[in-house]
Design an enzyme around this catalytic site. Structure first.
Site, PDB file in Angstrom:
ATOM      1  N   ARG A  91       0.944  -0.927   0.083  1.00  0.00           N
ATOM      2  CA  ARG A  91       0.074   0.060   0.001  1.00  0.00           C
ATOM      3  C   ARG A  91       0.763   1.157  -0.076  1.00  0.00           C
ATOM      4  O   ARG A  91       2.068   1.200   0.122  1.00  0.00           O
ATOM      5  CB  ARG A  91      -0.771  -0.056   0.970  1.00  0.00           C
ATOM      6  CG  ARG A  91      -0.170  -0.398   2.452  1.00  0.00           C
ATOM      7  CD  ARG A  91      -0.714   0.299   3.851  1.00  0.00           C
ATOM      8  NE  ARG A  91      -0.469   1.562   3.700  1.00  0.00           N
ATOM      9  CZ  ARG A  91       0.675   2.181   3.881  1.00  0.00           C
ATOM     10  NH1 ARG A  91       1.774   1.640   4.245  1.00  0.00           N
ATOM     11  NH2 ARG A  91       0.732   3.668   3.839  1.00  0.00           N
ATOM     12  N   GLY A  92       0.122   2.250  -0.173  1.00  0.00           N
ATOM     13  CA  GLY A  92       1.061   3.702  -0.380  1.00  0.00           C
ATOM     14  C   GLY A  92       1.298   4.046  -1.771  1.00  0.00           C
ATOM     15  O   GLY A  92       1.594   3.207  -2.538  1.00  0.00           O
ATOM     16  N   ALA A  93       1.094   5.138  -2.161  1.00  0.00           N
ATOM     17  CA  ALA A  93       1.135   5.744  -3.593  1.00  0.00           C
ATOM     18  C   ALA A  93       2.041   5.405  -4.217  1.00  0.00           C
ATOM     19  O   ALA A  93       2.281   4.504  -5.587  1.00  0.00           O
ATOM     20  CB  ALA A  93       0.521   7.020  -3.572  1.00  0.00           C
TER      21      ALA A  93
ATOM     22  N   ARG B 163      -7.159  -0.708  -6.882  1.00  0.00           N
ATOM     23  CA  ARG B 163      -7.517   0.263  -5.832  1.00  0.00           C
ATOM     24  C   ARG B 163      -7.630   1.706  -6.682  1.00  0.00           C
ATOM     25  O   ARG B 163      -6.815   2.182  -7.377  1.00  0.00           O
ATOM     26  CB  ARG B 163      -6.069   0.803  -5.113  1.00  0.00           C
ATOM     27  CG  ARG B 163      -5.576  -0.236  -4.175  1.00  0.00           C
ATOM     28  CD  ARG B 163      -6.560  -0.709  -2.870  1.00  0.00           C
ATOM     29  NE  ARG B 163      -6.766   0.293  -2.003  1.00  0.00           N
ATOM     30  CZ  ARG B 163      -5.979   0.833  -1.216  1.00  0.00           C
ATOM     31  NH1 ARG B 163      -5.026   0.205  -0.904  1.00  0.00           N
ATOM     32  NH2 ARG B 163      -6.317   1.919  -0.397  1.00  0.00           N
TER      33      ARG B 163
ATOM     34  N   GLN C 106      -2.921   2.141  10.335  1.00  0.00           N
ATOM     35  CA  GLN C 106      -1.584   2.269   9.841  1.00  0.00           C
ATOM     36  C   GLN C 106      -0.615   3.128  10.446  1.00  0.00           C
ATOM     37  O   GLN C 106       0.737   2.589  10.425  1.00  0.00           O
ATOM     38  CB  GLN C 106      -1.786   2.645   8.416  1.00  0.00           C
ATOM     39  CG  GLN C 106      -2.436   1.749   7.420  1.00  0.00           C
ATOM     40  CD  GLN C 106      -4.042   2.138   7.306  1.00  0.00           C
ATOM     41  OE1 GLN C 106      -4.482   2.456   8.219  1.00  0.00           O
ATOM     42  NE2 GLN C 106      -4.497   1.845   6.219  1.00  0.00           N
TER      43      GLN C 106
ATOM     44  N   ASP D 247      -2.662  10.124  -2.137  1.00  0.00           N
ATOM     45  CA  ASP D 247      -2.837   9.231  -3.143  1.00  0.00           C
ATOM     46  C   ASP D 247      -3.355   9.625  -4.611  1.00  0.00           C
ATOM     47  O   ASP D 247      -3.262   8.892  -5.576  1.00  0.00           O
ATOM     48  CB  ASP D 247      -3.959   8.213  -2.543  1.00  0.00           C
ATOM     49  CG  ASP D 247      -3.445   7.488  -1.390  1.00  0.00           C
ATOM     50  OD1 ASP D 247      -3.096   6.286  -1.715  1.00  0.00           O
ATOM     51  OD2 ASP D 247      -3.690   8.022  -0.070  1.00  0.00           O
TER      52      ASP D 247
ATOM     53  N   ASN E 217      -6.222  11.811   0.683  1.00  0.00           N
ATOM     54  CA  ASN E 217      -5.331  11.162   1.176  1.00  0.00           C
ATOM     55  C   ASN E 217      -6.019  10.277   2.211  1.00  0.00           C
ATOM     56  O   ASN E 217      -7.284  10.525   2.240  1.00  0.00           O
ATOM     57  CB  ASN E 217      -4.362  11.882   2.036  1.00  0.00           C
ATOM     58  CG  ASN E 217      -3.127  11.156   2.713  1.00  0.00           C
ATOM     59  OD1 ASN E 217      -2.584  10.556   2.097  1.00  0.00           O
ATOM     60  ND2 ASN E 217      -3.221  11.430   3.933  1.00  0.00           N
ATOM     61  N   LYS E 218      -5.608   9.444   3.148  1.00  0.00           N
ATOM     62  CA  LYS E 218      -6.232   8.652   4.322  1.00  0.00           C
ATOM     63  C   LYS E 218      -7.404   9.489   4.783  1.00  0.00           C
ATOM     64  O   LYS E 218      -7.110  10.684   5.311  1.00  0.00           O
ATOM     65  CB  LYS E 218      -4.986   8.203   5.196  1.00  0.00           C
ATOM     66  CG  LYS E 218      -5.727   7.070   6.232  1.00  0.00           C
ATOM     67  CD  LYS E 218      -6.450   6.189   5.540  1.00  0.00           C
ATOM     68  CE  LYS E 218      -5.439   5.083   4.737  1.00  0.00           C
ATOM     69  NZ  LYS E 218      -6.419   4.096   4.092  1.00  0.00           N
TER      70      LYS E 218
END
Length: 312
Positions: free
Chosen positions: A44-46, A74, A174, A215, A225-226
């Protein structure tokens, strides 16, 4: 340690769902395995998703159905599709050319994270800085070092970091599981806080800057973003604290005019009604679970990329 890499004809990646209890490397040799790893957030993570997309396209070997599966794994993170495109563009030249393109994505990400760390550290004034962050934006979200947490690492290496306040980042924690693990490994002072404590601590003057990742960044500077990032932006604006987004140029999506057009992934009820497999809500409880939120550009002090500083 690299979060994701190409090793002996297959993709190897850290299974982030097992951290911080165990650090296990997964070996992935099919698109189905990689898509499953992406969907369950093993990777995960852009930036890391960009590399996963590029390497996944090599594994797909041009099969349109498999490439489409990668694109759809995603929907919010633009880097995944961007990475797929980088490798697919060279498939006509043969598999070796596609692999070379994918490995350039990997190597460019490593260099970009170093550049973002240096540019972000130069942007922040003062020593003994107190930084707040949400989710995980370190090496686990990239190949090495990371985006927002890469800036933190650079500050720490230069003796300019006082402390990091890391939000736990519900529902999948996370921040609690991954960010604290990375901060401990780099020896950076940090404390973990509940998500809802962030705006209050900003108002109390306990933070010098908020650093987050992204993201997807729309053409007008709106940023996905998150979930929880928007609340921090509102708190930072009220407290007069810089709110800085750190992301590579590949996260900027010129084809998305504003944040209103960003598709926000809903990950279903299970992650809300349970915590790491333990139910915390009564059976039958319904839930709404947007994985991301959108911060309007007028709440963002600066966007730091590997090439420039943008002031929306």
């Amino acid at each position: 340690m690299r979060t994701i890499d190409w090793v002996d004809g297959a993709v190897e990646l850290v299974d982030q769902t097992l951290l911080p209890d165990k650090c296990v490397m997964l070996r992935v040799s099919t698109v189905a395995e990689l898509v499953a790893a992406i969907r369950r957030l093993a990777v995960r993570g852009a930036p890391a998703l960009g590399v996963a997309g590029a390497l996944g396209a090599v594994v797909a070997d041009g099969d349109p159905a498999l490439v489409a599966e990668l694109f759809a794994a995603r929907p919010t993170a633009v880097n995944l599709a961007w990475g797929v495109d980088q490798a697919v563009a060279h498939l006509d030249e043969g598999p070796e050319a596609a692999l070379a393109a994918a490995l350039r994505v990997r190597d460019d990400d490593i260099a970009a994270c170093v550049a973002m760390g240096e540019r972000g550290a130069a942007l922040l004034e003062g020593d003994r800085l107190r930084i707040m962050t949400v989710c995980n934006t370190g090496g686990l979200a990239a190949v090495e070092r990371g985006t927002a947490l890469g800036v933190v690492q650079t500050l720490h290496e230069r003796g300019r970091l006082a402390e990091v306040l890391a939000l736990e980042t519900r529902p999948l924690l996370q921040g609690a599981r991954l960010t604290t693990w990375e901060l401990a490994r780099m020896g950076a002072p940090h404390r973990l806080i509940a998500d809802s404590a962030g705006p209050y601590l900003l108002a109390r003057g306990e933070v010098d800057a908020v650093l987050i990742g992204a993201d997807r960044i729309a053409a007008n500077g709106d940023t996905a973003n998150k979930i929880g990032s928007y609340a921090l932006a509102l708190g930072a604006e009220r407290a007069g604290v810089p709110f800085i987004v750190v992301a590579p140029e590949s996260t900027i999506d010129e084809h998305t005019p504003t944040g209103d057009q960003i598709e926000i992934e809903d990950r279903g009820a299970d992650e809300i009604v349970s915590v790491r497999g333990v139910r915390v809500a009564p059976e039958g409880t319904r839930a709404l679970n947007p994985a991301f939120d959108v911060t309007p550009h007028d709440l963002i002090s600066a966007i730091v990329t590997d090439q420039r500083v943008i002031r929306p």
